[in-house]
Design a protein around this motif. Structure first.
Motif, PDB file in Angstrom:
ATOM      1  N   THR A 295       2.890  61.700  98.101  1.00 29.99           N
ATOM      2  CA  THR A 295       3.099  60.870  96.915  1.00 29.99           C
ATOM      3  C   THR A 295       4.333  59.994  97.050  1.00 29.99           C
ATOM      4  O   THR A 295       5.250  60.298  97.796  1.00 29.99           O
ATOM      5  N   ILE A 296       4.320  58.898  96.325  1.00 31.02           N
ATOM      6  CA  ILE A 296       5.483  58.026  96.227  1.00 31.02           C
ATOM      7  C   ILE A 296       5.741  57.784  94.745  1.00 31.02           C
ATOM      8  O   ILE A 296       4.840  57.950  93.919  1.00 31.02           O
ATOM      9  N   GLN A 297       6.952  57.424  94.438  1.00 29.83           N
ATOM     10  CA  GLN A 297       7.270  57.093  93.052  1.00 29.83           C
ATOM     11  C   GLN A 297       6.844  55.648  92.818  1.00 29.83           C
ATOM     12  O   GLN A 297       7.308  54.746  93.503  1.00 29.83           O
ATOM     13  N   HIS A 298       5.924  55.459  91.885  1.00 29.67           N
ATOM     14  CA  HIS A 298       5.410  54.101  91.672  1.00 29.67           C
ATOM     15  C   HIS A 298       6.384  53.281  90.844  1.00 29.67           C
ATOM     16  O   HIS A 298       6.845  53.748  89.808  1.00 29.67           O
ATOM     17  N   LYS A 302       6.192  54.258  86.983  1.00 30.57           N
ATOM     18  CA  LYS A 302       7.216  55.280  86.821  1.00 30.57           C
ATOM     19  C   LYS A 302       6.611  56.679  86.811  1.00 30.57           C
ATOM     20  O   LYS A 302       6.941  57.520  86.001  1.00 30.57           O
ATOM     21  N   ARG A 303       5.656  56.872  87.695  1.00 26.13           N
ATOM     22  CA  ARG A 303       5.136  58.222  87.916  1.00 26.13           C
ATOM     23  C   ARG A 303       4.835  58.332  89.405  1.00 26.13           C
ATOM     24  O   ARG A 303       4.709  57.324  90.084  1.00 26.13           O
ATOM     25  N   SER A 304       4.751  59.570  89.862  1.00 23.68           N
ATOM     26  CA  SER A 304       4.483  59.673  91.280  1.00 23.68           C
ATOM     27  C   SER A 304       2.979  59.622  91.503  1.00 23.68           C
ATOM     28  O   SER A 304       2.204  60.227  90.765  1.00 23.68           O
ATOM     29  N   SER A 306      -0.246  59.484  94.581  1.00 26.36           N
ATOM     30  CA  SER A 306      -0.574  59.743  95.980  1.00 26.36           C
ATOM     31  C   SER A 306      -1.109  58.462  96.621  1.00 26.36           C
ATOM     32  O   SER A 306      -1.525  57.533  95.930  1.00 26.36           O
TER      33      SER A 306
END
Lengths: 335, 169
Positions: A295-298, A302-304, A306
């Motif tokens: 996952t990355i922090q979008h 503002k949520r993680s 995948s």
């Protein structure tokens, strides 16, 4: 969260009450170990080995929206079983078609796919550049092609530029992987050496991952913009895969070769064709799955999220473009 | 003219953008855990609910629990967060029943998780308002109406359209 299941071993998959039962066959072809897969855990199935199944299984899978993708002995994608379309949106379909038939609308979208792809593959090269691999010449050359993108005014021209970008990119691969491998040129159908074999296998996984995500949106997978809509292919998945291949596939190739998770003796050469051996395929699939789940922090949400989910978000952005809500901006790795 | 369902009325009171998208069959509910949870609650909240309750289809809408003898509508919701829209949905049901000639129907909004119920009745003011809601919904359904902008409310983050609306680049 539902998961993708990969079936490599020959066996029988059947419906057992309201769950899936998988019976593996041993070397003599006799039923052996039985496993159960709760249906609510299954997003889709990728079938590489020979699978026995009957229509009551497919009815069950169809009702639960589980698709099955099939691959032949040489890992080529051969087709899918898809549940009856459950998300139909006439207005979107009309818009999607209009964006294909209008020359200006189509090229605008096609250009975005090439731009996104080029940005992400440059990102890979720059990463290795910063780690002391000399790929500066390749970066410069690709940037030259990118600068020409806005002036391409026909899709074949864009495809040409895209081809040049890829070729330049691939010619830098020899500097990024151990010296046991030489890339030479990209060969498909069949791939002629190890790197090409890995790439074909990885691209195919990426293509299927995109298709699975498109399937859970209202987009029609057969109407594409960069690639010519094919009667035999879900070509919109090919458009989307362009953007994600550098992140999902190419990085995977560098990783498994540099970490020596895959070695030269993991390949078989026969009749001018290079194929991955089964344990190596499993390694690639495992690494690919790990990558999809990473996952990355979008930035804006503002949520993680995948990587797998990023593909779906790309479908949303495309939908918004087609519905004239917001111009499509391709996904560009921002970290 | 396109059909208007109670879902249209409910979304009209939540977010016009959501209504616009939903009306164009751009559904997101299939991916929403909140929606799945609501459905489960619906199936399990009142196991002892008597047989006299019926599912009624009226004017393109579906009332899940209707007691034709006492003329009471029951509607189950998970939380009071968007109560105004729940009330609007029930008022629309009551209005539909009245239009169909049912005399003096009443409605109960049930929040089993909160152990609360709320009676909803149709006032003369509502009878004047509802046709106006419907006119505005028809406008939003028209092909010429562009998608309304995002509303940036705190409850957007719980909406199944959140990622669709705010994904940005």
């Amino acid at each position: 969260m539902r998961k993708t299941y990969y079936l490599f071993n020959p066996g029988r998959l059947s419906r057992k009450d309201n769950t899936l039962q998988y019976t593996a066959y041993d070397e003599q072809g006799l039923p052996g170990q039985v496993k159960y897969l709760p249906i609510m855990d299954v997003a889709d199935l990728y079938v590489f080995g020979s699978l026995d199944a009957n229509s009551s299984l497919y009815n069950f899978l169809g009702k639960n929206g589980v698709s099955v993708h099939f691959f032949d002995y040489y890992e080529h994608y051969t087709g899918s079983f898809m549940a009856k379309e459950y998300l139909l949106a006439g207005k979107l379909q009309v818009q999607q078609t209009q964006h294909y038939t209008s020359k200006t609308k189509r090229i605008a979208l096609a250009r975005k796919f090439v731009e996104g792809s080029a940005f992400n593959l440059l990102k890979n090269l720059r990463y290795y550049q910063s780690r002391g691999r000399d790929v500066a010449a390749h970066i410069d050359q690709i940037e030259g092609y990118v600068a020409a993108l806005p002036f391409a005014n026909a899709v074949p021209e864009l495809m040409g530029l895209e081809g040049n970008i890829r070729q330049t990119y691939y010619s830098g691969f020899d500097r990024l992987v151990p010296t046991d491998y030489a890339f030479g040129t990209r060969t498909t159908q069949p791939p002629q050496n190890e790197l090409n074999a890995l790439m074909s296998f990885g691209n195919m996984l990426c293509y299927s991952a995109c298709l699975s995500q498109i399937y859970h949106t209202q987009l029609n997978p057969t109407i594409s913009f960069l690639h010519e809509p094919g009667t035999r292919r879900f070509s919109l998945a090919l458009d989307l895969a362009e953007i994600f291949k550098p992140l999902l596939v190419d990085r995977l190739i560098f990783r498994v070769l540099n970490k020596r998770e895959i070695r030269p003796n993991d390949f078989v050469q026969d009749l001018g064709r290079c194929v991955l051996k089964e344990p190596a395929k499993k390694t690639v699939v495992r690494v690919f799955e790990e990558r999809l789940k990473e996952t990355i922090q979008h930035r804006s949400l503002k949520r993680s999220v995948s990587y797998q989910h990023l593909i779906k978000l790309e479908c949303y952005k495309l939908t918004k473009h087609l519905m004239q809500m917001e111009e499509y901006k391709p996904f560009k790795a921002w970290w | 003219m396109r059909t208007i369902t109670a879902t249209h009325v409910k979304y009209y009171h939540v977010c016009h953008r959501k209504l616009w998208l939903f009306d164009r069959d751009l559904w997101m509910e299939h991916t929403s855990e909140a929606v799945a949870g609501g459905e489960l609650l619906h199936q399990t909240a009142y196991p002892q609910r008597a047989e006299r309750y019926k599912e009624v289809s009226i004017g393109g809408s579906k009332i899940d629990f209707y007691d034709p003898h006492r003329r009471v509508i029951h509607e189950i919701k998970t939380s009071q967060k968007l109560e105004e829209s729940h009330i609007a949905q029930l008022k629309y049901y009551l209005w539909l029943l009245e239009e169909a000639g049912v005399e003096g129907p009443t409605a109960l909004l049930e929040y089993p998780k909160l152990r609360q119920t709320l009676a909803v009745a149709l006032t003369p003011a509502d009878r004047a308002d509802i046709p106006q809601w419907l006119t505005r919904i028809q406008q939003l359904q028209s092909d010429n109406t562009p998608c309304p902008p995002t509303i940036n409310k705190p409850f957007c983050r719980q909406c199944s359209y959140y990622e669709f609306c705010y994904v940005g680049e």
